[in-house]
Design an enzyme around this catalytic site. Structure first.
Site, PDB file in Angstrom:
ATOM      1  N   TYR A  49       0.855  -1.192   0.000  1.00 59.38           N
ATOM      2  CA  TYR A  49       0.000   0.000   0.000  1.00 59.38           C
ATOM      3  C   TYR A  49       0.888   1.238   0.000  1.00 59.38           C
ATOM      4  CZ  TYR A  49      -3.640   3.344   1.141  1.00 59.38           C
ATOM      5  OH  TYR A  49      -4.516   4.404   1.092  1.00 59.38           O
ATOM      6  N   ASP A  95       9.369   4.077   0.486  1.00 58.85           N
ATOM      7  CA  ASP A  95       8.178   4.655   1.099  1.00 58.85           C
ATOM      8  C   ASP A  95       8.320   4.447   2.607  1.00 58.85           C
ATOM      9  OD1 ASP A  95       5.741   5.191   2.218  1.00 58.85           O
ATOM     10  OD2 ASP A  95       4.557   4.134   0.700  1.00 58.85           O
ATOM     11  N   LYS A 136       2.538  10.759   7.675  1.00 62.68           N
ATOM     12  CA  LYS A 136       2.009  10.312   8.979  1.00 62.68           C
ATOM     13  C   LYS A 136       2.660  11.018  10.176  1.00 62.68           C
ATOM     14  CE  LYS A 136      -0.044   6.236   7.205  1.00 62.68           C
ATOM     15  NZ  LYS A 136      -1.318   5.644   7.399  1.00 62.68           N
TER      16      LYS A 136
HETATM   17  C1  LIG Z   1       3.182   2.974   3.431  1.00 62.04           C
HETATM   18  C2  LIG Z   1       2.180   4.035   3.102  1.00 62.04           C
HETATM   19  N1  LIG Z   1       2.418   4.890   2.091  1.00 62.04           N
HETATM   20  C3  LIG Z   1       1.579   5.879   1.773  1.00 62.04           C
HETATM   21  C4  LIG Z   1       0.402   6.051   2.467  1.00 62.04           C
HETATM   22  C5  LIG Z   1      -0.536   7.156   2.097  1.00 62.04           C
HETATM   23  O1  LIG Z   1      -0.540   8.139   3.077  1.00 62.04           O
HETATM   24  P1  LIG Z   1      -1.792   9.144   3.245  1.00 62.04           P
HETATM   25  O2  LIG Z   1      -2.926   8.345   3.801  1.00 62.04           O
HETATM   26  O3  LIG Z   1      -1.285  10.201   4.164  1.00 62.04           O
HETATM   27  O4  LIG Z   1      -2.083   9.668   1.883  1.00 62.04           O
HETATM   28  C6  LIG Z   1       0.101   5.194   3.529  1.00 62.04           C
HETATM   29  C7  LIG Z   1      -1.152   5.340   4.296  1.00 62.04           C
HETATM   30  O5  LIG Z   1      -1.583   4.484   5.025  1.00 62.04           O
HETATM   31  C8  LIG Z   1       1.008   4.152   3.843  1.00 62.04           C
HETATM   32  O6  LIG Z   1       0.746   3.291   4.833  1.00 62.04           O
END
Ligand SMILES: Cc1ncc(COP(=O)(O)O)c(C=O)c1O
Length: 447
Positions: free
Chosen positions: A150, A252, A279
């Site tokens: 994700y 990421d 986050k």
């Molecule tokens: C690993 C990862 N990348 C990107 C995101 C996307 O972040 P946002 O919800 O702030 O758009 C998330 C959200 O859960 C995530 O867990």
């Protein structure tokens, strides 16, 4: 979610009432699918430290922490005080602010890989910006990502995030599976899917697209892939492949930055070219950031002779987020990271003991300050093994409901994330209650 039947069932709780009103004005009644619960979501009244109280007045220990984004729990006094001061001075300007410079300086100081940095508003935007930067830098269009990982909502980043046995294809040639209906075929064609922690197969797949790949996108502890850490062999193989083939390595770290002072990448000897963050760096406010090597980050420089990747956002680097984020990250210093990871280690160990005591086919994965419970006898090694069967989903729900009814909030995959305001007391409560949940499962599913 049948609001009419709730009306008939006579659920007059404040949450049920709010949800009925929400359903009148929002599809599904809410703006984020994550907060949905059956028969209706609960509505928060307030959060204090690691506790959240709902509008019915029920208090629970929060192991969800707004999907792993609250590193110090709720309403940390130092963050609240700093934000209050900033609120009085204004929340957003068509001017730059000192708050942005201070926070960028702090984040850059946390890792040798963060030479330059820019802020955006969410993890989705951070990942999207990394992918666009990689394309701008390399002049190539394709990206590669791990099956099941994700990375937010960007079309390219979400491919195969929800792949299932019905559509994921052959293991040595995984399909690019769309998430949203209407995803252009061109997007699917430009995303190469690789298996997690299988360096040989991943490299074989990458080789097929070697000349076209702008980057490989990796989460080093991907939640949906089972919350298993990337192995050194896998990370090094991908890193080496990107060096030999003119592609970038993008990490990421939207969730995993919490794992070490400078993120999960500190587990390894080499740094990615670009890192997406989000986050927890917002200190409770919406945020994202892109960090990386200066030369690559230059693609975002609007003062360059040739502008290759314009990047802007109305609320990017707003001073409220910058202030809350900086205070939070300064508080999350090396001793705090170490202490939190040790606390999570305690949780993982005690959960393993509880599984043994209850004698059920379950296991626990995770690293740093996170853990995930699987209703599987053996820890999964990749997305296909982590895929939750219908039977496992029933048991997981039973456990989550048991935890919730006994005052504990988790992420709905039965994942827990710790906050620095937690102590051994909260961990012991968690694992005691979990043992009760495991025994309940054993009673309902004896073998
Ligand atoms: C690993 C990862 N990348 C990107 C995101 C996307 O972040 P946002 O919800 O702030 O758009 C998330 C959200 O859960 C995530 O867990």
């Amino acid at each position: 979610m049948n609001t009419a039947s709730e009306e008939q069932s006579g659920d007059h709780s404040r949450s049920a009432q709010l949800y009925r009103r929400g359903c009148q004005v929002m599809p599904g009644g809410v703006s984020r699918n994550t907060v949905l619960r059956s028969p209706h979501p609960l509505y928060a009244q307030k959060g204090e430290g690691c506790y959240v109280t709902d509008v019915e007045g029920v208090r629970r220990i929060d192991f969800a922490n707004n999907m792993a984004s609250l590193i110090h729990g709720h309403a940390h006094p130092e963050v609240v005080a700093a934000v209050k001061q900033q609120l009085e001075k204004g929340t957003a300007f068509t001017l730059a602010t000192e708050a942005e410079v201070l926070f960028a300086e702090h984040l850059c100081s946390r890792s040798a890989g963060f030479e330059k940095l820019r802020f955006v508003n969410s993890g989705t935007e951070a990942v999207m910006s990394c992918l666009k930067a990689a394309r701008a830098y390399t002049g190539r269009t394709k990206i590669a990502k791990v099956e099941g990982a994700y990375h937010g909502l960007y079309d390219y980043a979400e491919v195969s995030q929800t792949a299932s046995p019905a559509n994921w294809g052959e293991v040595n040639s995984p399909s690019s599976v769309p998430v949203a209906q209407g995803t252009p075929q061109a997007v699917l064609d430009d995303v190469v899917i690789i298996p997690f922690n299988d360096p040989e197969l991943a490299i074989e797949i990458l080789d097929r697209h070697a000349a076209e790949l702008a980057c490989v996108l990796l989460d080093l502890l991907p939640h949906r892939v089972g919350l298993i850490p990337a192995t050194a062999e896998f990370f090094q193989a991908i890193y080496d492949w990107t060096r030999s083939n003119g592609a970038l390595l993008v990490c990421d770290e939207v969730i995993t930055l919490r794992t070490n002072y400078g993120g999960a990448q500190e587990w390894f000897d080499v740094r990615p070219d670009l890192t997406a963050m989000g986050k927890m760096i917002g200190g409770g406010f919406p945020v994202g950031a892109i960090a990386g090597h200066s030369e690559i980050m230059e693609v975002m420089n609007p003062l360059a002779a040739r502008i290759v990747f314009p990047l802007s956002g109305t609320f990017s680097a707003n001073p409220v987020t910058m202030t809350a984020g900086r205070i939070s990250m300064e508080l999350f210093d090396m001793p705090a990271v170490k202490r939190l990871n040790l606390l999570a280690e305690r949780a993982r160990k005690q959960i393993v003991e509880a599984i043994k005591l209850a004698d059920i086919p379950a296991c626990v994965t995770g690293a740093g300050s996170m853990f995930r419970v699987h209703m599987k006898p053996v820890a999964p090694r990749n997305y296909r093994e982590a895929f939750v069967t219908d039977q496992e989903a029933i048991r997981t729900k039973l456990l989550l409901d048991h935890l919730f009814d006994n005052g504990l909030m988790m992420i709905n995959t039965c994942t827990g994330t710790l906050s620095t305001v937690m102590t051994e007391k909260e961990i012991d409560i968690l694992t005691d209650v979990m043992l009760g949940g495991f025994r309940k499962i054993k009673a309902q599913f004896p073998c």
